[in-house]
Design a protein around this motif. Sequence first.
Motif, PDB file in Angstrom:
ATOM      1  N   LEU A  77      -3.871   3.359   0.002  1.00  0.00           N
ATOM      2  CA  LEU A  77      -4.154   3.045  -1.376  1.00  0.00           C
ATOM      3  C   LEU A  77      -3.388   1.780  -1.756  1.00  0.00           C
ATOM      4  O   LEU A  77      -2.160   1.771  -1.763  1.00  0.00           O
ATOM      5  CB  LEU A  77      -3.715   4.208  -2.278  1.00  0.00           C
ATOM      6  N   PRO A  78      -4.091   0.683  -2.038  1.00  0.00           N
ATOM      7  CA  PRO A  78      -3.400  -0.566  -2.375  1.00  0.00           C
ATOM      8  C   PRO A  78      -2.753  -0.476  -3.758  1.00  0.00           C
ATOM      9  O   PRO A  78      -3.248   0.216  -4.648  1.00  0.00           O
ATOM     10  CB  PRO A  78      -4.522  -1.596  -2.364  1.00  0.00           C
ATOM     11  N   PHE A  79      -1.648  -1.163  -3.907  1.00  0.00           N
ATOM     12  CA  PHE A  79      -1.056  -1.296  -5.229  1.00  0.00           C
ATOM     13  C   PHE A  79      -0.551  -2.718  -5.385  1.00  0.00           C
ATOM     14  O   PHE A  79      -0.143  -3.372  -4.432  1.00  0.00           O
ATOM     15  CB  PHE A  79       0.049  -0.272  -5.497  1.00  0.00           C
ATOM     16  N   TYR A  80      -0.658  -3.208  -6.582  1.00  0.00           N
ATOM     17  CA  TYR A  80      -0.266  -4.580  -6.882  1.00  0.00           C
ATOM     18  C   TYR A  80       0.705  -4.574  -8.047  1.00  0.00           C
ATOM     19  O   TYR A  80       0.512  -3.847  -9.007  1.00  0.00           O
ATOM     20  CB  TYR A  80      -1.491  -5.416  -7.238  1.00  0.00           C
ATOM     21  N   PHE A 121       0.840  -1.199   0.000  1.00  0.00           N
ATOM     22  CA  PHE A 121       0.000   0.000   0.000  1.00  0.00           C
ATOM     23  C   PHE A 121       0.873   1.245   0.000  1.00  0.00           C
ATOM     24  O   PHE A 121       2.056   1.205   0.298  1.00  0.00           O
ATOM     25  CB  PHE A 121      -0.936   0.024   1.209  1.00  0.00           C
ATOM     26  N   THR A 122       0.264   2.307  -0.371  1.00  0.00           N
ATOM     27  CA  THR A 122       0.836   3.628  -0.172  1.00  0.00           C
ATOM     28  C   THR A 122      -0.264   4.473   0.451  1.00  0.00           C
ATOM     29  O   THR A 122      -1.416   4.057   0.465  1.00  0.00           O
ATOM     30  CB  THR A 122       1.357   4.239  -1.493  1.00  0.00           C
TER      31      THR A 122
END
Length: 50
Positions: free
Chosen positions: A45-48, A33-34
Amino acid sequence: MIRVVPCNASDNVYCTLLAKSAVHGAMAGYTGFTDGPVHGRECYLPFYVS
């Protein structure tokens, strides 16, 4: 974050807020996440990476 204007006093406050939010998320066990402002509120805010 990339900016083309000089730093000012509110940048210090903003960076402190981002750092505190990131530490809280990490201590809560979140990964991938950020954090950032969404409609005036701090959010994770998730990031993949695929």
